[in-house]
Design a protein around this motif. Structure first.
Motif, PDB file in Angstrom:
ATOM      1  N   ASN A  91       0.832  -1.210   0.000  1.00  0.00           N
ATOM      2  CA  ASN A  91       0.000   0.000   0.000  1.00  0.00           C
ATOM      3  C   ASN A  91       0.863   1.255   0.000  1.00  0.00           C
ATOM      4  N   SER A  94       2.347   1.797  -3.445  1.00  0.00           N
ATOM      5  CA  SER A  94       1.407   2.419  -4.386  1.00  0.00           C
ATOM      6  C   SER A  94       1.342   3.935  -4.151  1.00  0.00           C
ATOM      7  N   ARG A  95       1.479   4.350  -2.900  1.00  0.00           N
ATOM      8  CA  ARG A  95       1.467   5.796  -2.588  1.00  0.00           C
ATOM      9  C   ARG A  95       2.703   6.497  -3.121  1.00  0.00           C
ATOM     10  N   ARG A 174      -6.225   0.527  -4.336  1.00  0.00           N
ATOM     11  CA  ARG A 174      -4.913   0.588  -4.979  1.00  0.00           C
ATOM     12  C   ARG A 174      -5.067   0.697  -6.504  1.00  0.00           C
ATOM     13  N   ARG A 177      -5.964   4.217  -7.360  1.00  0.00           N
ATOM     14  CA  ARG A 177      -4.815   5.125  -7.256  1.00  0.00           C
ATOM     15  C   ARG A 177      -3.835   4.896  -8.415  1.00  0.00           C
ATOM     16  N   ARG A 181      -3.474   8.263 -11.113  1.00  0.00           N
ATOM     17  CA  ARG A 181      -2.379   9.186 -10.830  1.00  0.00           C
ATOM     18  C   ARG A 181      -1.939   9.890 -12.121  1.00  0.00           C
TER      19      ARG A 181
END
Ligand code: DC
Length: 216
Positions: A91, A94-95, A174, A177, A181
């Motif tokens: 996680n 992914s950020r 996820r 995101r 992005r």
């Protein structure tokens, strides 16, 4: 020109397994690009770096002391292959993967994997950004339900606890995101062949990729 087969797709679509088996069948090497983002996340976590500090995270990515050999993934002399598979690391990966400077910091390192006789590269932007000239691009998808149950099984086999409902929820967050992005979002590269593995065995999926390769 050294050939590359790119395999992009959402989390837990089976990219890693398929990439390794295709590489083995062809006698090529493999790049697990997600591992680089996961290693960055782990180094951020362990170094007490603020994940919101984009330039500090990019600094961590550019100085990553990482080595891949056989099944091992080494960071600063420690095998962290199992540790980076844990969900909190994924996680966070992914950020931090949403940061342009982090992606830039990892670009040359990824391209250096392109060595004779060939490379199978898996990730999210292998066909769109890292190897846009690859002669074969695969977009590997599977339903969220199929992916969540695979991930659940995989985690349990490795001795981690796992809950299907929360995995499905994390996976959808996820996916959202990774797809939305602004830097290198996940989408099928132009000309990519889409394979839906929801109802395919691993062998059948590997064969589908090899069939495409034989026709390039
Ligand atoms: O494939 P994976 O689940 O190991 O990847 C972990 C995270 O890294 C994923 O959520 C998105 C990011 N990633 C990326 O942005 N670009 C890549 N080429 C590979 C992974």
């Amino acid at each position: 020109m050294i050939p590359v087969i790119t395999i992009d797709g959402p989390t837990a679509s089976g990219k890693g397994t398929i990439a390794h088996q295709v590489a083995q069948a062809l006698g090529w090497s493999v790049l697990d690009s997600g591992a680089l983002y996961r290693l960055t996340a782990l180094a951020v976590q362990e170094g007490g770096v603020d994940p919101a500090d984009e330039s500090a995270v990019a600094g961590v990515a550019s100085q990553l002391d990482a080595r891949f050999d056989g099944g091992g993934i080494w960071m600063a002399g420690r095998d962290v292959a199992v540790q980076i598979r844990q969900e909190p690391v994924g996680n966070l990966a992914s950020r931090v993967a949403a940061y342009g400077p982090v992606r830039q910091a990892l670009l040359a390192r990824q391209r250096a994997f392109r060595q004779a006789p060939g490379l199978v590269a898996d990730g999210r932007d292998m066909g769109t950004v890292v190897f846009p000239d690859a002669p074969l691009k695969i977009f590997l998808v599977a339903s969220a339900q199929a992916r969540a149950s695979r991930r659940c099984k995989q985690l349990k086999e490795k001795g981690f606890s796992a809950n299907l409902a929360s995995l499905l929820q994390d996976m959808q967050a996820r996916d959202a995101r990774d797809c939305s992005r602004s830097h290198a979002p996940l989408y099928a590269a132009p000309g990519a062949k889409t394979i839906d593995s929801s109802n395919l065995t691993i062998d059948a999926t590997v064969q589908a990729v090899l069939d495409y390769w034989s026709r390039v």
